[in-house]
Motif scaffolding. Structure first.
Motif, mmCIF file in Angstrom:
data_model
loop_
_atom_site.group_PDB
_atom_site.id
_atom_site.type_symbol
_atom_site.label_atom_id
_atom_site.label_comp_id
_atom_site.label_asym_id
_atom_site.label_seq_id
_atom_site.Cartn_x
_atom_site.Cartn_y
_atom_site.Cartn_z
ATOM 1 N N ASP A 115 41.824 27.040 43.842
ATOM 2 C CA ASP A 115 42.397 25.854 44.482
ATOM 3 C C ASP A 115 42.967 26.183 45.854
ATOM 4 N N ASP A 116 43.529 27.355 45.997
ATOM 5 C CA ASP A 116 44.093 27.791 47.272
ATOM 6 C C ASP A 116 42.982 27.954 48.316
ATOM 7 N N ILE A 117 41.868 28.541 47.907
ATOM 8 C CA ILE A 117 40.746 28.731 48.821
ATOM 9 C C ILE A 117 40.171 27.388 49.255
ATOM 10 N N ILE A 118 39.963 26.500 48.302
ATOM 11 C CA ILE A 118 39.390 25.188 48.616
ATOM 12 C C ILE A 118 40.318 24.402 49.532
ATOM 13 N N ALA A 119 41.626 24.500 49.296
ATOM 14 C CA ALA A 119 42.593 23.804 50.152
ATOM 15 C C ALA A 119 42.529 24.341 51.585
ATOM 16 N N GLY B 217 43.215 47.704 43.399
ATOM 17 C CA GLY B 217 42.187 47.056 42.595
ATOM 18 C C GLY B 217 41.870 45.653 43.054
ATOM 19 N N HIS B 218 40.775 45.129 42.516
ATOM 20 C CA HIS B 218 40.307 43.796 42.882
ATOM 21 C C HIS B 218 41.301 42.724 42.435
ATOM 22 N N LYS B 219 41.608 41.815 43.355
ATOM 23 C CA LYS B 219 42.524 40.708 43.043
ATOM 24 C C LYS B 219 42.023 39.446 43.732
ATOM 25 N N SER B 220 41.610 38.485 42.945
ATOM 26 C CA SER B 220 41.049 37.243 43.479
ATOM 27 C C SER B 220 42.134 36.247 43.866
ATOM 28 N N ARG B 221 41.871 35.498 44.933
ATOM 29 C CA ARG B 221 42.730 34.352 45.266
ATOM 30 C C ARG B 221 42.441 33.223 44.290
ATOM 31 N N GLN B 222 43.418 32.381 44.085
ATOM 32 C CA GLN B 222 43.204 31.213 43.247
ATOM 33 C C GLN B 222 42.194 30.276 43.913
ATOM 34 N N SER C 114 32.460 39.989 42.563
ATOM 35 C CA SER C 114 33.415 40.146 41.459
ATOM 36 C C SER C 114 34.473 39.050 41.464
ATOM 37 N N TYR C 115 34.342 38.068 42.342
ATOM 38 C CA TYR C 115 35.371 37.036 42.411
ATOM 39 C C TYR C 115 35.600 36.408 41.033
ATOM 40 N N GLY C 116 36.854 36.405 40.613
ATOM 41 C CA GLY C 116 37.253 35.763 39.365
ATOM 42 C C GLY C 116 37.207 36.650 38.134
#
Length: 435
Positions: free
Chosen positions: A168-172, A161-166, A194-196
């Motif tokens: 803050d982790d992506i921005i970092a 299933g869909h699972k988004s990265r945090q 569907s992010y988030g």
């Protein structure tokens, strides 16, 4: 055979490339020298990151494994390791059918793979800058998996299933990439829009892209693999108003006939498709749309196919790919439908669809003659520098060819270019004075 060298081969999509980069970074930190997609592998270890999406991809993965098995049997390789989508789904079968492979790992079993190889480094190395793309661009994966369960698609069976990265982790990660010289980012996911939603039931893709655009040094952000159902329309304002978000959207429509959309379990109708494309072009003037379409799905009639042809004539997609349906075991369509369309009919429809798109692409490309475009140089190839505009993603979209002259151009740099000639899928240009 080079001691302590690992040759990586990545098959399939850019999401796999991100996974390979992650594993390489960890293995180089343990002291190994890693090469990627070497035409003449010489290392004592090979790792193949496989794809298992459709029949052709699975066949390519199997053939690649067998090539390396032969190299191992010829004494040119000590260890052969297989990872990725194919072994995620068919690990037990592969272990029985191709036992010459030393170890099989699934798509997400990075830790076990890395731990299986001993640490040969005397000290911890910083390998945060290891990358498998040119320094000026990167792929950023923002989520895994998919909750859509389209009838033909095996991806949820492989990735879950869909699972988004945090966020803050992506921005970092993007900030770190910018510090190392990257300014162009391809934002990828199996289902980007569907992010988030797994956080609180709402899409947060617009907020994420807005945060990316605010990072100093980010010049181009390009969005891949949107889904039409429940499309987050607040994203369109971000694409329109943020100058470093490319007016580009990769959104797979697959078909237009209501008969096919229902059978495919797309949860989207013909009218909704036309309405969404109208909205996209109105809300973001000049947007480049990339889509993927399918022919030969079980039950597709000639009338269904003609609806698809009419749709493509109307939509005039700037970028379009298409493929013929292939039955994937375990999917809804494999369980409930008969693969009823003969291969010859599938191929004929695919050829006719792509011939139509070739004509449309040629007309759209010709309209660019005489315009001035910002072009990034990706590589030098023979007598040409090869680059892209903001309307093109690496590897999959049309390129701009610039004749090599006395003035050398730099890979990774952007130039103002006048488009002087156009073909169906490529442009030719000349660099303007003063760059």
């Amino acid at each position: 055979m080079v001691k302590n060298q690992i040759d990586f081969v990545t098959l399939g999509c850019s999401k796999n490339l991100v996974d390979s980069e992650r594993v390489i970074r960890k293995l180089e930190a343990k002291g190994y020298r890693c090469t990627h997609d070497s035409k003449h592998p010489k290392g004592e270890i090979a790792i193949i990151n496989t794809c298992g999406f459709i029949g052709d991809a699975k066949e390519e993965s199997i053939n690649t494994i067998l090539e390396f098995v032969q190299a191992k049997e010829n004494g040119l390789l000590k260890q052969l390791i297989v990872m990725g989508c194919l072994s995620q789904r068919y690990k037990d079968e592969l272990e029985k059918e191709i036992p010459q492979v030393d170890r099989y790992y699934g798509k997400f079993d990075f830790h076990s793979l890395i731990e299986s190889l001993p640490d040969i480094s005397n000290k911890i190395k910083d390998r945060s800058k290891v990358r498998l793309t040119p320094h000026h661009y990167a792929y950023i994966k923002i989520s895994e998996g998919c909750d859509r369960h389209c009838a033909y698609c095996a991806i949820p069976l492989i990735t879950g299933g869909h699972k988004s990265r945090q966020m803050d982790d992506i921005i970092a990660e993007i900030r770190q990439r910018v510090e190392s010289g990257t300014y162009e980012f391809q934002i990828i996911a199996q289902e980007l829009t569907s992010y988030g939603r797994d956080f609180d039931g709402k899409s947060h893709i617009a907020k994420l892209v807005e945060k990316m655009a605010a990072i100093k040094g980010v010049r181009w952000i390009r969005l891949h693999y949107a889904y039409p159902t429940d499309f987050p329309t607040d994203l369109l304002q971000v694409i329109r108003e943020k100058p470093n978000v490319c007016k580009y959207l990769d959104i797979a429509f697959q078909h237009i006939s209501d008969n096919m959309l229902t059978a495919m379990r797309r949860n989207f109708t013909k009218k909704e498709t036309y309405d969404l494309i109208t909205l996209l072009r109105k809300a973001v003037p000049g947007i480049t749309l990339r889509t993927t379409l399918m022919v030969g799905f079980p039950g597709e009639t000639e009338e269904d196919f003609q609806e698809l042809m009419d749709f493509v004539r109307w939509a005039r997609f700037e970028r379009m790919g298409a493929f013929a349906y292939s039955e994937e075991e375990g999917t809804y369509s494999a369980r409930h439908y008969k693969d009823s369309i003969p291969d010859a009919v599938k191929q004929s429809r695919l050829d006719r669809l792509m011939a139509l798109q070739q004509t449309i692409s040629a007309e759209l490309q010709a309209q660019l003659i005489g315009t001035i475009k910002k072009v990034v140089i990706d590589r030098k190839e023979g007598d040409y520098y090869v680059g892209r505009t903001e309307d093109s993603s690496p590897d999959v979209d049309p390129e701009v060819l610039l004749k090599v002259s006395d003035k050398p151009l730099r890979v990774g740099r952007q130039y103002n270019v006048e488009i002087v000639e156009a073909e169906e899928f490529d442009l030719y240009g000349k660099v303007l004075l003063g760059n």
